[in-house]
Design an enzyme around this catalytic site. Structure first.
Site, PDB file in Angstrom:
ATOM      1  N   HIS A 185       0.936  -5.000   4.796  1.00 27.08           N
ATOM      2  CA  HIS A 185       2.269  -5.537   5.063  1.00 27.08           C
ATOM      3  C   HIS A 185       3.325  -4.505   4.622  1.00 27.08           C
ATOM      4  O   HIS A 185       3.058  -3.688   3.723  1.00 27.08           O
ATOM      5  CB  HIS A 185       2.432  -6.855   4.292  1.00 27.08           C
ATOM      6  N   VAL A 187       5.788  -4.318   2.584  1.00 26.39           N
ATOM      7  CA  VAL A 187       6.132  -4.107   1.177  1.00 26.39           C
ATOM      8  C   VAL A 187       4.929  -3.728   0.320  1.00 26.39           C
ATOM      9  O   VAL A 187       5.077  -3.510  -0.881  1.00 26.39           O
ATOM     10  CB  VAL A 187       6.814  -5.358   0.564  1.00 26.39           C
ATOM     11  N   LYS A 188       3.742  -3.628   0.926  1.00 24.30           N
ATOM     12  CA  LYS A 188       2.562  -3.270   0.147  1.00 24.30           C
ATOM     13  C   LYS A 188       2.518  -1.755  -0.106  1.00 24.30           C
ATOM     14  O   LYS A 188       3.426  -1.014   0.268  1.00 24.30           O
ATOM     15  CB  LYS A 188       1.299  -3.742   0.875  1.00 24.30           C
ATOM     16  N   ILE A 189       1.427  -1.293  -0.712  1.00 19.99           N
ATOM     17  CA  ILE A 189       1.358   0.104  -1.177  1.00 19.99           C
ATOM     18  C   ILE A 189       1.455   1.077  -0.006  1.00 19.99           C
ATOM     19  O   ILE A 189       2.186   2.069  -0.055  1.00 19.99           O
ATOM     20  CB  ILE A 189       0.061   0.348  -1.965  1.00 19.99           C
TER      21      ILE A 189
END
Length: 389
Positions: A185, A187-189
């Site tokens: 997603h 906003v993930k790493i």
């Protein structure tokens, strides 16, 4: 507004996606296996299967492990709802294990006690979903030992955790679990816009998940019920889903993977700056287990409301009013209306509920500047300032 998370899209990412747009394949081409190989080789897994979301990965992981009606899936109440919903998708029943008040992950001691009681009651879980909240891994060795003793399967919900390490090895390597799941997603790493991945060492589980992500259809003769009619032939041998990842997403993922370690390093550097600058305030900063390296997806503080003399909501709204895009990860799943209808009540998991009353996620993303972080710290100091008596 400084957001709590933000993707980092660079020119090389754009060029990778444009190259796919100008190619012969927008889906089911060479980029998806290339992305799968990059992730598998990085974390040390034998198989990696890219899908359209981590939710889809959790679903097919549960199905591949044989979860169905009459079975139980247990997970943490402090997680996104998908970690529990995947069990309901399979017709199973869901229960929760309270969290460790220091790590905010599923507590191994609470798990051991619950398993002992469940064995007496004849309702042991078939699957445990261990959620690596904020990027810090659960105590997977302890969980694995309990899995061996009680006979349940383990899925690591590592949606927050790609690039992190447990006992000096990358999360997702599968040493202590049957299947691991990553999320991509925005906003993930790293990001593929939307997307997820299931990883396993088990050939049979990989083969089953491969079927399930694409309608249960195969062109592999050894999986067919009878010999192919011709080179065009395929068979649906299971009831699967359209959970495939596109070539566009995979190309973006390949480009992002080249910066994974840099992203994790920057997130950890920012977290350490927060630790230092927030140390004297009436709040608790995240504790990190010495045998792990968190991927630092989230930086969660817990307010000492007895010292702040303001409400949780007051502090949260003050930060938003100052242009700080804080969030709260997560509302305990058992307190959601849907799960209350299933019989869960407030008071069922007191550590998770206490966490919810105090937690706030501060902005943390790899392109965050020191100046932006300092602005967040100033806002936090203002928001938690003790009222004059």
């Amino acid at each position: 507004m400084i957001p709590y998370g933000r993707q980092d899209i660079r020119q090389e990412d754009v060029e990778a996606v444009l190259e796919v747009l100008q190619s012969d394949f927008l889906t089911q081409g060479p980029q998806v296996p290339r992305f799968e190989q990059a992730v598998a080789e990085k974390v040390g897994a034998r198989h990696a299967l890219a899908v359209n979301s981590a939710t889809s990965a959790l679903h097919i992981a549960c199905l591949a492990l044989g979860l169905g009606e009459g079975d139980w899936l247990w997970t943490s109440p402090i997680t996104f709802v998908a970690s529990a919903n995947c069990g309901l998708y399979c017709g199973a029943k869901v229960d929760f294990v309270d969290i460790d008040p220091r790590t905010y992950n599923l507590c191994p001691q609470a798990l051991a006690a619950k398993l002992e009681q469940a064995e007496r009651d004849g309702r042991l879980p078939k699957i445990l979903v261990a959620v690596h909240l904020c990027g810090q891994p659960c105590d997977m060795q302890a969980i694995h030992q309990l899995a061996q003793r009680y006979g349940f399967k383990v899925i690591e919900d590592a949606s927050h955790a790609i690039g992190g390490k447990y006992q000096s090895e990358y999360i997702g390597n599968g040493r202590y679990s049957d299947i691991s799941v990553f999320s991509f997603h925005p906003v993930k790493i790293i990001t593929t816009a939307e997307g997820g991945m299931a990883l396993t060492h088990d050939d049979a589980l990989a083969e089953r998940m491969t079927l399930l992500r694409s309608h249960g259809i195969t062109r592999e003769p050894h999986l067919m019920t009878h010999a192919p009619d011709g080179p065009w032939y395929y068979q649906q041998v299971d009831l699967g889903f359209n959970y495939r990842m596109t070539e566009l997403q995979a190309a973006l993922g390949v480009a992002q993977m080249t910066r994974l370690d840099d992203y994790v390093a920057r997130r950890n550097a920012l977290a350490e700056r927060y630790d230092t600058r927030l140390a004297e305030l009436p709040l608790t900063t995240p504790w990190q287990h010495p045998d792990s390296v968190s991927a630092r997806h989230l930086y969660v503080i817990r307010l000492d409301l007895t010292r702040i003399e303001k409400s949780h909501r007051d502090v949260f709204e003050s930060l938003r009013e100052q242009g700080i895009g804080v969030n709260l990860h997560y509302i305990p799943v058992h307190m959601q209306p849907y799960y209350r209808q299933l019989g869960f009540r407030q008071g069922d998991f007191p550590q998770a509920e206490a966490y919810y009353e105090e937690a706030i996620s501060l902005p943390l993303f790899p392109t965050m500047s020191d100046a932006q972080q300092d602005e967040v710290v100033v806002a936090v100091r203002s928001a938690v300032s003790v009222q004059a008596s």
